[in-house]
Design a protein around this motif. Sequence first.
Motif, PDB file in Angstrom:
ATOM      1  N   ASP A 294       0.594  -1.102  -0.117  1.00 42.61           N
ATOM      2  CA  ASP A 294       0.018   0.603   0.254  1.00 42.61           C
ATOM      3  C   ASP A 294       0.839   0.916  -0.396  1.00 42.61           C
ATOM      4  OD1 ASP A 294      -2.931   1.594   0.005  1.00 42.61           O
ATOM      5  OD2 ASP A 294      -1.904   1.603   2.183  1.00 42.61           O
ATOM      6  N   GLN A 295       0.392   1.975  -0.779  1.00 40.08           N
ATOM      7  CA  GLN A 295       0.857   3.534  -0.793  1.00 40.08           C
ATOM      8  C   GLN A 295      -0.379   4.341   0.057  1.00 40.08           C
ATOM      9  OE1 GLN A 295       2.512   5.285  -4.776  1.00 40.08           O
ATOM     10  NE2 GLN A 295       1.178   3.796  -4.977  1.00 40.08           N
ATOM     11  N   ASN A 296       0.134   5.301   0.620  1.00 35.39           N
ATOM     12  CA  ASN A 296      -1.152   6.235   1.237  1.00 35.39           C
ATOM     13  C   ASN A 296      -1.236   7.331   0.237  1.00 35.39           C
ATOM     14  OD1 ASN A 296      -2.628   8.161   2.594  1.00 35.39           O
ATOM     15  ND2 ASN A 296      -1.946   8.002   5.257  1.00 35.39           N
ATOM     16  N   PRO A 297      -2.472   7.680  -0.074  1.00 37.57           N
ATOM     17  CA  PRO A 297      -3.080   8.347  -1.086  1.00 37.57           C
ATOM     18  C   PRO A 297      -3.670   9.826  -0.611  1.00 37.57           C
ATOM     19  CG  PRO A 297      -4.733   7.186  -1.147  1.00 37.57           C
ATOM     20  CD  PRO A 297      -4.228   6.327  -0.766  1.00 37.57           C
ATOM     21  N   ARG A 298      -3.575   9.852   0.718  1.00 38.92           N
ATOM     22  CA  ARG A 298      -3.873  11.386   1.108  1.00 38.92           C
ATOM     23  C   ARG A 298      -2.911  11.567   1.474  1.00 38.92           C
ATOM     24  NH1 ARG A 298      -6.720  12.258   7.253  1.00 38.92           N
ATOM     25  NH2 ARG A 298      -6.846  14.035   7.303  1.00 38.92           N
ATOM     26  N   VAL A 299      -1.702  10.572   1.684  1.00 40.70           N
ATOM     27  CA  VAL A 299      -0.404  11.894   2.451  1.00 40.70           C
ATOM     28  C   VAL A 299       0.144  11.970   0.870  1.00 40.70           C
ATOM     29  CG1 VAL A 299       2.090  10.697   2.859  1.00 40.70           C
ATOM     30  CG2 VAL A 299       0.016  10.226   3.589  1.00 40.70           C
ATOM     31  N   GLU A 300      -0.331  11.432  -0.400  1.00 37.77           N
ATOM     32  CA  GLU A 300       0.641  12.062  -1.653  1.00 37.77           C
ATOM     33  C   GLU A 300       0.337  13.202  -1.821  1.00 37.77           C
ATOM     34  OE1 GLU A 300       1.238   8.752  -3.810  1.00 37.77           O
ATOM     35  OE2 GLU A 300       1.933   7.577  -2.884  1.00 37.77           O
ATOM     36  N   ALA A 301      -1.494  13.437  -1.541  1.00 34.73           N
ATOM     37  CA  ALA A 301      -1.833  14.930  -2.287  1.00 34.73           C
ATOM     38  C   ALA A 301      -1.768  15.647  -1.481  1.00 34.73           C
ATOM     39  CB  ALA A 301      -3.657  14.663  -2.300  1.00 34.73           C
ATOM     40  N   ARG A 302      -1.277  15.506  -0.014  1.00 30.71           N
ATOM     41  CA  ARG A 302      -1.028  16.778   0.554  1.00 30.71           C
ATOM     42  C   ARG A 302       0.176  16.996   0.288  1.00 30.71           C
ATOM     43  NH1 ARG A 302      -0.055  14.249   6.515  1.00 30.71           N
ATOM     44  NH2 ARG A 302       1.902  14.058   5.491  1.00 30.71           N
ATOM     45  N   GLU A 303       0.965  16.435   0.080  1.00 27.80           N
ATOM     46  CA  GLU A 303       2.669  15.968  -0.124  1.00 27.80           C
ATOM     47  C   GLU A 303       2.804  16.837  -1.767  1.00 27.80           C
ATOM     48  OE1 GLU A 303       5.386  16.089   1.451  1.00 27.80           O
ATOM     49  OE2 GLU A 303       4.090  15.980   2.967  1.00 27.80           O
ATOM     50  N   ILE A 304       1.761  16.671  -3.288  1.00 23.46           N
ATOM     51  CA  ILE A 304       2.262  17.382  -4.278  1.00 23.46           C
ATOM     52  C   ILE A 304       1.650  18.882  -3.848  1.00 23.46           C
ATOM     53  CG2 ILE A 304       0.152  16.478  -4.662  1.00 23.46           C
ATOM     54  CD1 ILE A 304       3.712  16.333  -6.512  1.00 23.46           C
ATOM     55  N   LEU A 305       1.064  18.824  -3.547  1.00 20.47           N
ATOM     56  CA  LEU A 305       0.063  20.001  -2.836  1.00 20.47           C
ATOM     57  C   LEU A 305       1.081  21.182  -2.550  1.00 20.47           C
ATOM     58  CD1 LEU A 305      -3.301  19.435  -2.497  1.00 20.47           C
ATOM     59  CD2 LEU A 305      -2.914  21.060  -4.163  1.00 20.47           C
ATOM     60  N   ARG A 306       1.942  20.553  -1.363  1.00 15.74           N
ATOM     61  CA  ARG A 306       2.813  21.500  -0.666  1.00 15.74           C
ATOM     62  C   ARG A 306       3.737  21.742  -1.097  1.00 15.74           C
ATOM     63  NH1 ARG A 306       3.213  21.743   4.723  1.00 15.74           N
ATOM     64  NH2 ARG A 306       1.881  20.343   4.608  1.00 15.74           N
ATOM     65  N   LEU A 307       4.209  20.564  -2.410  1.00 11.55           N
ATOM     66  CA  LEU A 307       5.576  20.957  -2.977  1.00 11.55           C
ATOM     67  C   LEU A 307       5.510  22.216  -3.925  1.00 11.55           C
ATOM     68  CD1 LEU A 307       8.836  19.370  -3.710  1.00 11.55           C
ATOM     69  CD2 LEU A 307       7.234  17.638  -5.743  1.00 11.55           C
ATOM     70  N   LEU A 308       5.082  22.229  -4.728  1.00 11.51           N
ATOM     71  CA  LEU A 308       4.250  22.673  -5.948  1.00 11.51           C
ATOM     72  C   LEU A 308       4.329  24.275  -5.085  1.00 11.51           C
ATOM     73  CD1 LEU A 308       2.187  20.483  -8.408  1.00 11.51           C
ATOM     74  CD2 LEU A 308       4.047  21.497  -8.462  1.00 11.51           C
ATOM     75  N   THR A 309       3.615  24.411  -4.027  1.00  8.69           N
ATOM     76  CA  THR A 309       2.756  25.450  -3.861  1.00  8.69           C
ATOM     77  C   THR A 309       4.203  26.655  -3.178  1.00  8.69           C
ATOM     78  OG1 THR A 309       0.659  24.601  -2.946  1.00  8.69           O
ATOM     79  CG2 THR A 309       1.607  27.075  -2.398  1.00  8.69           C
ATOM     80  N   SER A 310       5.044  25.451  -2.567  1.00  8.15           N
ATOM     81  CA  SER A 310       6.215  25.694  -2.097  1.00  8.15           C
ATOM     82  C   SER A 310       7.354  26.566  -3.363  1.00  8.15           C
ATOM     83  CB  SER A 310       7.038  24.953  -1.238  1.00  8.15           C
ATOM     84  OG  SER A 310       6.443  24.466   0.259  1.00  8.15           O
ATOM     85  N   SER A 311       6.993  25.423  -3.979  1.00  5.99           N
ATOM     86  CA  SER A 311       7.382  26.060  -5.696  1.00  5.99           C
ATOM     87  C   SER A 311       7.699  27.192  -6.339  1.00  5.99           C
ATOM     88  CB  SER A 311       7.443  24.441  -6.775  1.00  5.99           C
ATOM     89  OG  SER A 311       8.316  25.592  -8.025  1.00  5.99           O
ATOM     90  N   VAL A 312       6.110  27.565  -6.884  1.00  9.36           N
ATOM     91  CA  VAL A 312       5.160  28.756  -7.277  1.00  9.36           C
ATOM     92  C   VAL A 312       5.810  30.074  -6.377  1.00  9.36           C
ATOM     93  CG1 VAL A 312       2.491  29.983  -7.386  1.00  9.36           C
ATOM     94  CG2 VAL A 312       3.536  27.474  -7.748  1.00  9.36           C
ATOM     95  N   ARG A 313       5.936  29.594  -4.566  1.00 10.48           N
ATOM     96  CA  ARG A 313       6.139  31.091  -4.233  1.00 10.48           C
ATOM     97  C   ARG A 313       7.540  30.752  -4.282  1.00 10.48           C
ATOM     98  NH1 ARG A 313       2.230  29.235   0.609  1.00 10.48           N
ATOM     99  NH2 ARG A 313       0.497  30.902  -0.009  1.00 10.48           N
TER     100      ARG A 313
END
Length: 335
Positions: A294-313
């Motif tokens: 198993d991999q956790n889709p909730r964690v992956e959703a949270r982390e991709i949003l964090r990664l992209l948001t930080s990059s845009v900023r």
Amino acid sequence: MRTTVTQIARAAGVSPATVDRVLNNRDGVRARTRDIVMQTATQLGYFGPVADTATARMRMDFVLPAGSNSFIRALRKHLLDEATARPDVAVNVHDIEGFDPERLSARLRDLRGKTDAVGVVALDHPQVREEINALAQSGAKIGTLVSDIPTVDKVGYVGVDNRAAGRVAGLLLGRFLPPAGRQRIAVFMGSLAYRGHEEREMGFRAILSEDFPELEVVGLAEVSDDRDRAYHETLRFLDSGNIAGIYNIGSGNQGIARALRERQMERRVVFIGHDLTDATRLMLLDRTMDAVIDQNPRVEAREILRLLTSSVRGAREPEYLPRLQVVFKENIPTS
């Protein structure tokens, strides 16, 4: 009304007790979790009013494969859920039918100049790689999700180590099957165009070669994550000879299970697959499946949003590889 601990916990994907420990600067919380909680609390206004984001709200687009893949459906839901807790982000999800590089490339092309960031579950195809690079050159920040493409212009990848996942599957099969001489194994995958699926197969074959040479892969079925195709391919394998084990790299677990039950082979064939869903949970409970990686889709959703948001900023966060978890009947999570 002031932001509550419960709201912060829900948005950060942790328990209220963890939030309480972080906000009161108590020990017992990992540094990464502490950073996530503090960033979430700040974004939700716990420490005071946040700046008006009406003009600073960033647009973020996610391009996902359409179809019956339960894991991707869960990932889509969690992306939208996570976005509701972030007033600074407007999220759009685009579903691409089929394993079609033309359609995927066209959608990426359409996003040029219209978005700040794109997260994509992408086929590793020359045309797709070109469009990802062109989209990045237009100013959008790109993150790959679930299946990586190492050579494109991106800010990072969020997903498991797929080669390691394949090795885990091989180890499980090798240890579950009794030592009985040469035994035949069938392998299923969604598409070789997904690098993640290719890496899982490579890891699986590598550990069989190293540690379990008596296990012979007698066939590879590419089923495009279609449970009906998986069903018919399983029947074909079962009718062609004595199959001791099945490894399903992608989706289609329900089709494989249906065929095993029809042939009354569910207790005789070791069946290993991926991703804990409502369907695979039931398959574990009735012993049709022996283990789910198993991999956790909730964690992956949270982390991709964090990664992209930080990059845009203008910030830079490290890539995040979620941990693999092997789930058996005896340790199925309660929620």
